[in-house]
Design a protein around this motif. Sequence first.
Motif, PDB file in Angstrom:
ATOM      1  N   ASN A 181       0.813  -1.218   0.000  1.00 21.01           N
ATOM      2  CA  ASN A 181       0.000   0.000   0.000  1.00 21.01           C
ATOM      3  C   ASN A 181       0.841   1.259   0.000  1.00 21.01           C
ATOM      4  N   PHE A 182       2.010   1.185   0.635  1.00 20.35           N
ATOM      5  CA  PHE A 182       2.874   2.369   0.662  1.00 20.35           C
ATOM      6  C   PHE A 182       3.260   2.766  -0.752  1.00 20.35           C
ATOM      7  N   PHE A 183       3.716   1.791  -1.530  1.00 20.58           N
ATOM      8  CA  PHE A 183       4.177   2.135  -2.879  1.00 20.58           C
ATOM      9  C   PHE A 183       3.014   2.457  -3.805  1.00 20.58           C
ATOM     10  N   LYS A 184       1.884   1.802  -3.575  1.00 19.74           N
ATOM     11  CA  LYS A 184       0.696   2.162  -4.370  1.00 19.74           C
ATOM     12  C   LYS A 184       0.341   3.609  -4.099  1.00 19.74           C
ATOM     13  N   ALA A 185       0.357   3.986  -2.812  1.00 15.66           N
ATOM     14  CA  ALA A 185       0.004   5.359  -2.459  1.00 15.66           C
ATOM     15  C   ALA A 185       0.991   6.343  -3.092  1.00 15.66           C
ATOM     16  N   GLU A 186       2.280   6.024  -3.014  1.00 18.09           N
ATOM     17  CA  GLU A 186       3.294   6.893  -3.623  1.00 18.09           C
ATOM     18  C   GLU A 186       3.006   7.111  -5.101  1.00 18.09           C
ATOM     19  N   ASP A 187       2.688   6.004  -5.776  1.00 13.51           N
ATOM     20  CA  ASP A 187       2.336   6.073  -7.202  1.00 13.51           C
ATOM     21  C   ASP A 187       1.228   7.074  -7.446  1.00 13.51           C
ATOM     22  N   HIS A 188       0.192   6.968  -6.616  1.00  9.77           N
ATOM     23  CA  HIS A 188      -0.964   7.837  -6.804  1.00  9.77           C
ATOM     24  C   HIS A 188      -0.619   9.295  -6.534  1.00  9.77           C
ATOM     25  N   TYR A 189       0.183   9.541  -5.498  1.00  7.04           N
ATOM     26  CA  TYR A 189       0.585  10.921  -5.209  1.00  7.04           C
ATOM     27  C   TYR A 189       1.366  11.494  -6.388  1.00  7.04           C
ATOM     28  N   ASN A 190       2.260  10.661  -6.947  1.00  7.56           N
ATOM     29  CA  ASN A 190       3.059  11.152  -8.086  1.00  7.56           C
ATOM     30  C   ASN A 190       2.179  11.482  -9.271  1.00  7.56           C
ATOM     31  N   ARG A 191       1.215  10.609  -9.512  1.00  6.95           N
ATOM     32  CA  ARG A 191       0.325  10.859 -10.634  1.00  6.95           C
ATOM     33  C   ARG A 191      -0.468  12.144 -10.415  1.00  6.95           C
ATOM     34  N   ALA A 192      -0.856  12.362  -9.160  1.00  5.37           N
ATOM     35  CA  ALA A 192      -1.604  13.579  -8.854  1.00  5.37           C
ATOM     36  C   ALA A 192      -0.776  14.813  -9.192  1.00  5.37           C
ATOM     37  N   SER A 193       0.525  14.784  -8.894  1.00  9.70           N
ATOM     38  CA  SER A 193       1.321  15.979  -9.229  1.00  9.70           C
ATOM     39  C   SER A 193       1.544  16.115 -10.720  1.00  9.70           C
ATOM     40  N   ASP A 194       1.620  14.988 -11.445  1.00  9.24           N
ATOM     41  CA  ASP A 194       1.688  15.088 -12.913  1.00  9.24           C
ATOM     42  C   ASP A 194       0.445  15.785 -13.446  1.00  9.24           C
ATOM     43  N   LEU A 195      -0.704  15.384 -12.904  1.00  9.44           N
ATOM     44  CA  LEU A 195      -1.962  15.976 -13.355  1.00  9.44           C
ATOM     45  C   LEU A 195      -2.007  17.465 -13.015  1.00  9.44           C
ATOM     46  N   ALA A 196      -1.456  17.811 -11.836  1.00 11.85           N
ATOM     47  CA  ALA A 196      -1.455  19.225 -11.438  1.00 11.85           C
ATOM     48  C   ALA A 196      -0.690  20.045 -12.469  1.00 11.85           C
ATOM     49  N   ALA A 197       0.418  19.484 -12.954  1.00 13.23           N
ATOM     50  CA  ALA A 197       1.214  20.203 -13.958  1.00 13.23           C
ATOM     51  C   ALA A 197       0.419  20.393 -15.246  1.00 13.23           C
ATOM     52  N   LYS A 198      -0.301  19.328 -15.653  1.00 15.27           N
ATOM     53  CA  LYS A 198      -1.115  19.432 -16.870  1.00 15.27           C
ATOM     54  C   LYS A 198      -2.171  20.511 -16.698  1.00 15.27           C
ATOM     55  N   LYS A 199      -2.732  20.528 -15.495  1.00 15.87           N
ATOM     56  CA  LYS A 199      -3.806  21.473 -15.239  1.00 15.87           C
ATOM     57  C   LYS A 199      -3.294  22.902 -15.330  1.00 15.87           C
ATOM     58  N   ASP A 200      -2.049  23.123 -14.907  1.00 12.77           N
ATOM     59  CA  ASP A 200      -1.480  24.459 -15.005  1.00 12.77           C
ATOM     60  C   ASP A 200      -1.427  24.919 -16.452  1.00 12.77           C
ATOM     61  N   GLY A 201      -1.041  23.988 -17.326  1.00 13.21           N
ATOM     62  CA  GLY A 201      -0.997  24.321 -18.755  1.00 13.21           C
ATOM     63  C   GLY A 201      -2.365  24.744 -19.259  1.00 13.21           C
ATOM     64  N   MET A 202      -3.390  24.011 -18.809  1.00 16.70           N
ATOM     65  CA  MET A 202      -4.744  24.342 -19.247  1.00 16.70           C
ATOM     66  C   MET A 202      -5.152  25.705 -18.700  1.00 16.70           C
ATOM     67  N   ALA A 203      -4.774  25.990 -17.440  1.00 18.39           N
ATOM     68  CA  ALA A 203      -5.143  27.279 -16.831  1.00 18.39           C
ATOM     69  C   ALA A 203      -4.522  28.431 -17.613  1.00 18.39           C
ATOM     70  N   GLU A 204      -3.286  28.253 -18.044  1.00 25.36           N
ATOM     71  CA  GLU A 204      -2.623  29.292 -18.837  1.00 25.36           C
ATOM     72  C   GLU A 204      -3.354  29.516 -20.148  1.00 25.36           C
ATOM     73  N   ALA A 205      -3.728  28.417 -20.791  1.00 25.25           N
ATOM     74  CA  ALA A 205      -4.445  28.536 -22.062  1.00 25.25           C
ATOM     75  C   ALA A 205      -5.742  29.289 -21.865  1.00 25.25           C
ATOM     76  N   ILE A 206      -6.438  28.967 -20.762  1.00 23.99           N
ATOM     77  CA  ILE A 206      -7.704  29.637 -20.484  1.00 23.99           C
ATOM     78  C   ILE A 206      -7.495  31.140 -20.358  1.00 23.99           C
ATOM     79  N   LYS A 207      -6.424  31.528 -19.645  1.00 20.73           N
ATOM     80  CA  LYS A 207      -6.173  32.965 -19.477  1.00 20.73           C
ATOM     81  C   LYS A 207      -5.865  33.634 -20.818  1.00 20.73           C
TER      82      LYS A 207
END
Lengths: 268, 129
Positions: A45-71
């Motif tokens: 579960n520890f490594f599964k959780a780590e995986d998910h946290y990492n994916r969440a930050s990847d998504l956060a980066a993608k979202k930033d790109g979208m926010a810039e486009a929106i602006k």
Amino acid sequence: MAIALTAGMRSNLIALQSVDSMMQTTQNRLSTGKKVNSALDDPVNFFKAEDHYNRASDLAAKKDGMAEAIKTIEAGNNGIEKIEDLLAQMKSLASAAKTSTNTTDLAAQYDRIISQVAFMAEDSNYGGQNLLNGDSLSVEFNEDGSNTLSVAGFSAAESGRIAGVTLAAANFSSNTSIESGAISQIDAAVTQLRTEAQKLSSSLSTIQIRADFTSEMENTLNTGADNLTLADMNEEGANMLMLQTRQNLGTTSLSLASQAAQAVLQLF
Amino acid sequence: MGLKITLKPGERMIIGGAVITNGGHKSNFIVENKVPILRDKDILNAENANSPARRIYFTIQLMYIDNSNLKTHHKLYWELVKDFLEAAPSALGIVDQVSEDILQANYYRALKNCKKLISYEEEVLARVQ
């Protein structure tokens, strides 16, 4: 002299020892707030959780790109609105010129506004990109960039043309020249601007929907990873059963779905 | 290119919003442009969406065939997903896979992966029944 423990005492002792060790664990967990603190606790579960946290930050980066486009798109839309305002002013000048004696003055004002329109277009950039200056935008929705949306810019004001429509210098010599010149040109320019604004709005809405979805994914992953460590197989079974019962008994939001879609699915 | 479809006699499917029933013979055709396609065996109707995972499947179907109301369907999706994960946190991996497919607008793949979620739910429920 050795002390012999009875079976009863021995089991009490073992119980006490395990309570003690559980207390230590609990205190440890309480202080960090997470059930699994290190890979030693529960490696899977520890490594599964780590995986998910990492994916969440990847998504956060993608979202930033979208926010810039929106602006950037919003900057373009604001620019279009301001240009439409200026065109409205020009139209009232031209209309006034039909019944006025001071057409020279009005013509001079008219020409001044044309140059203001050019400034307005140039001013609509965000982060170095200007959709009103022919720049285009590309928004990525996935890691390797294979899923993108292109937003095409257009030339809002360039060498005497507004959105591709020629806007000549003021010719207020006669009512006919005003009608067939200034007024018809302005109308054409406004129509063209509205078409472009429509396209931008549509792209904006698509990107906004995906940005919101990405936000939810990020939250779900972070919360989910936190809760992953609380997963207990038997509890999950009981929880799922309760959820199913609750959903089946309650007024379901499934019926909120649009009518047309429901109509199709009801045929099956 | 296009998608090659073979329908058995009397088989039904949804193509781009139209519900089609095949005639008395097997038929083959190609759908040349990109429209939502759902075969009979992949369609879940509202009546049969009677478990948390099936409700999620139903919602993805709606996204697929009713693309103009994505915001509404997304909202419903996340409500259902949050409840699901609260009950069974161990399903996060599968749920994330489905969400990723939806984000990429690969609804057909999202539906296939959601079938895995339905199986997983059955496993989970089997422990207490």
